[in-house]
Design an enzyme around this catalytic site. Structure first.
Site, mmCIF file in Angstrom:
data_model
loop_
_atom_site.group_PDB
_atom_site.id
_atom_site.type_symbol
_atom_site.label_atom_id
_atom_site.label_comp_id
_atom_site.label_asym_id
_atom_site.label_seq_id
_atom_site.Cartn_x
_atom_site.Cartn_y
_atom_site.Cartn_z
ATOM 1 N N ASP A 82 0.851 -1.195 0.000
ATOM 2 C CA ASP A 82 0.000 0.000 0.000
ATOM 3 C C ASP A 82 0.890 1.251 0.000
ATOM 4 O O ASP A 82 1.831 1.348 0.786
ATOM 5 C CB ASP A 82 -0.879 -0.057 1.268
ATOM 6 C CG ASP A 82 -1.914 1.042 1.328
ATOM 7 O OD1 ASP A 82 -2.397 1.461 0.259
ATOM 8 O OD2 ASP A 82 -2.266 1.459 2.452
ATOM 9 N N ASP A 104 2.898 5.128 -5.257
ATOM 10 C CA ASP A 104 2.188 6.385 -5.032
ATOM 11 C C ASP A 104 3.105 7.570 -5.340
ATOM 12 O O ASP A 104 3.869 8.020 -4.489
ATOM 13 C CB ASP A 104 1.692 6.439 -3.578
ATOM 14 C CG ASP A 104 0.967 7.749 -3.272
ATOM 15 O OD1 ASP A 104 0.863 8.602 -4.172
ATOM 16 O OD2 ASP A 104 0.516 7.908 -2.119
ATOM 17 N N GLU A 134 -1.736 6.232 -8.308
ATOM 18 C CA GLU A 134 -2.606 7.234 -7.651
ATOM 19 C C GLU A 134 -2.546 8.565 -8.387
ATOM 20 O O GLU A 134 -1.483 9.026 -8.789
ATOM 21 C CB GLU A 134 -2.195 7.435 -6.183
ATOM 22 C CG GLU A 134 -3.058 8.494 -5.480
ATOM 23 C CD GLU A 134 -2.897 8.519 -3.959
ATOM 24 O OE1 GLU A 134 -2.712 7.445 -3.356
ATOM 25 O OE2 GLU A 134 -2.965 9.635 -3.379
ATOM 26 N N HIS A 181 -7.861 9.619 4.222
ATOM 27 C CA HIS A 181 -7.513 8.578 5.190
ATOM 28 C C HIS A 181 -7.849 9.014 6.616
ATOM 29 O O HIS A 181 -7.770 10.192 6.940
ATOM 30 C CB HIS A 181 -6.010 8.282 5.138
ATOM 31 C CG HIS A 181 -5.537 7.789 3.799
ATOM 32 N ND1 HIS A 181 -4.836 8.570 2.929
ATOM 33 C CD2 HIS A 181 -5.673 6.582 3.195
ATOM 34 C CE1 HIS A 181 -4.543 7.864 1.841
ATOM 35 N NE2 HIS A 181 -5.044 6.655 1.980
#
Ligand code: 13P
Length: 285
Positions: A82, A104, A134, A181
Site C-alpha cells: 500500500d 504512489d 494514484e 484517510h
C-alpha cells in the site's frame, strides 16, 4: 485457495459488480482475523501493508505468514504493498513475494509520476505482479475539518487520469474524489460526477482509499460506478485498540496476553465481516 494478483481479483470484481476489500495489517492476530472473516463469508480479500507496517513485521515474515495462513483456505487472497513511496520499495516488495504493488507518486508533478510509474509497471509486469497508481492527493481526513469543503484535498483531474493510465500502463489506480484517510470529522462528500468521468475515460478498475467512515450507500454507489477495490485501515485499528483498552481495564493485573488479545481478535473479525458485506464481495467465491 491461493495467492493471486490484484489484477485477477479486480477484473473479476468489476465484472461481478462488487469490490474486493483490502485491509491493512500490522500483526498475526490482525491478519488471521481478516482471513477468517473472509473465509467464513466466502469472499476474496486483499491483505495489504504500507512501508511502516512492512518494516514493523519484516517483509519476508509477513509474506510467509499470509501464505501459511492461506494454505488451507478456499478463497483467493492478494498480498499488496500500500502506498509504495519509491521504485526501490516496490522492488523490495517484489523480492519479498508480494503479488501486487502500489506506487504512489501522487505528490510529484504528473510527468514525474507517469515516468516512475512506467518503470514500476515494467519491472512488476515482468515478474507477473500487478500495479496500482494514484492521481490527485488523498490526504488525511483530519486535515479537512467541518466548514472547509474539499479544498484541502487535491481532487483528481479526469484528463490527467486518462493520460496517466494510457502512458504508464497501470492495472488500476486510486483517484482522489473527496475521500481521505483516517477518521472523517465531517461527512465525506464523494464527487460521483468526477468518478463517472474518470471511469469513462480510463476503463480500468478503480480503487477507493480511505474506506473508514464512508457511508455504506456511498460505498455501494461507488462500486456500481466502477470502484473494484476499497481500502480499510483505521476502522480495524480503532476497533482493536478500543477493545484492548476495555479488556485491560476490566482485568487489571492479569498478564495472560492471549486472553487480553482475544477480544480484540474477535472485534477485528466482526469489523472485517461488516466491511466485506459493505463491499458486496461475500459469497462471490
Ligand atoms: P482508512 O484508514 O481511512 O480506512 O484508509 C485506509 C487506506 O486507504 C489505506 O491506503
Amino acid at each position: 485457495m491461493s495467492i493471486v494478483t490484484n489484477k485477477e481479483l479486480l477484473t473479476r470484481a468489476k465484472a461481478g459488480h462488487y469490490a474486493v476489500p483490502a485491509f491493512n495489517t500490522n500483526n498475526l492476530e490482525y491478519t488471521q482475523a481478516i482471513l477468517r472473516a473472509a473465509d467464513e463469508l466466502n469472499s476474496p480479500v486483499i491483505i495489504e501493508a504500507a512501508k511502516s507496517e512492512i518494516d514493523y513485521m519484516d517483509g519476508h515474515v509477513f509474506v510467509a505468514m499470509v501464505k501459511a495462513m492461506t494454505e488451507k483456505l478456499s478463497i483467493p487472497v492478494g498480498i499488496h504493498l500500500d502506498h509504495g513511496p519509491s521504485y526501490e520499495e516496490v522492488i523490495r516488495c517484489i523480492n519479498y513475494g508480494f503479488k501486487s504493488v502500489m506506487y504512489d507518486g501522487s505528490s510529484f508533478p504528473l510527468e514525474k509520476n507517469i515516468a516512475v510509474t512506467k518503470e514500476v509497471v515494467a519491472a512488476a509486469h515482468a515478474a507477473g505482479i500487478s500495479v496500482e497508481g494514484e492521481i490527485g492527493v488523498i490526504g488525511q481526513a483530519a486535515d479537512s475539518p467541518e466548514g472547509k469543503k474539499n479544498d484541502m484535498i487535491g481532487l483528481a483531474d479526469p484528463a490527467e487520469c486518462e493520460r496517466y493510465v494510457k502512458e504508464s500502463g497501470v492495472d488500476c489506480f486510486a483517484a482522489a474524489i473527496g475521500n481521505a484517510h483516517g477518521i472523517y470529522t465531517r461527512k465525506p462528500e464523494l464527487r460521483f460526477d468526477l468518478l463517472a468521468e474518470i471511469e469513462k475515460r480510463t476503463g480500468v478498475p478503480l480503487v477507493l482509499h480511505g474506506g473508514t467512515g464512508i457511508p455504506e450507500d456511498d460505498l455501494r454507489k461507488a462500486i456500481t460506478m466502477g470502484v473494484s477495490k476499497i481500502n480499510f485501515s483505521t476502522v480495524m485499528r480503532k476497533g482493536c485498540i478500543e477493545t484492548l483498552v476495555e479488556t485491560l481495564n476490566k482485568n487489571p493485573g492479569d498478564w495472560d496476553l492471549m486472553k487480553m488479545l482475544n477480544p480484540s481478535w474477535n472485534k477485528m473479525k466482526e469489523i472485517a465481516k461488516q466491511h466485506i458485506v459493505m463491499c458486496m464481495s461475500d459469497h462471490k467465491v
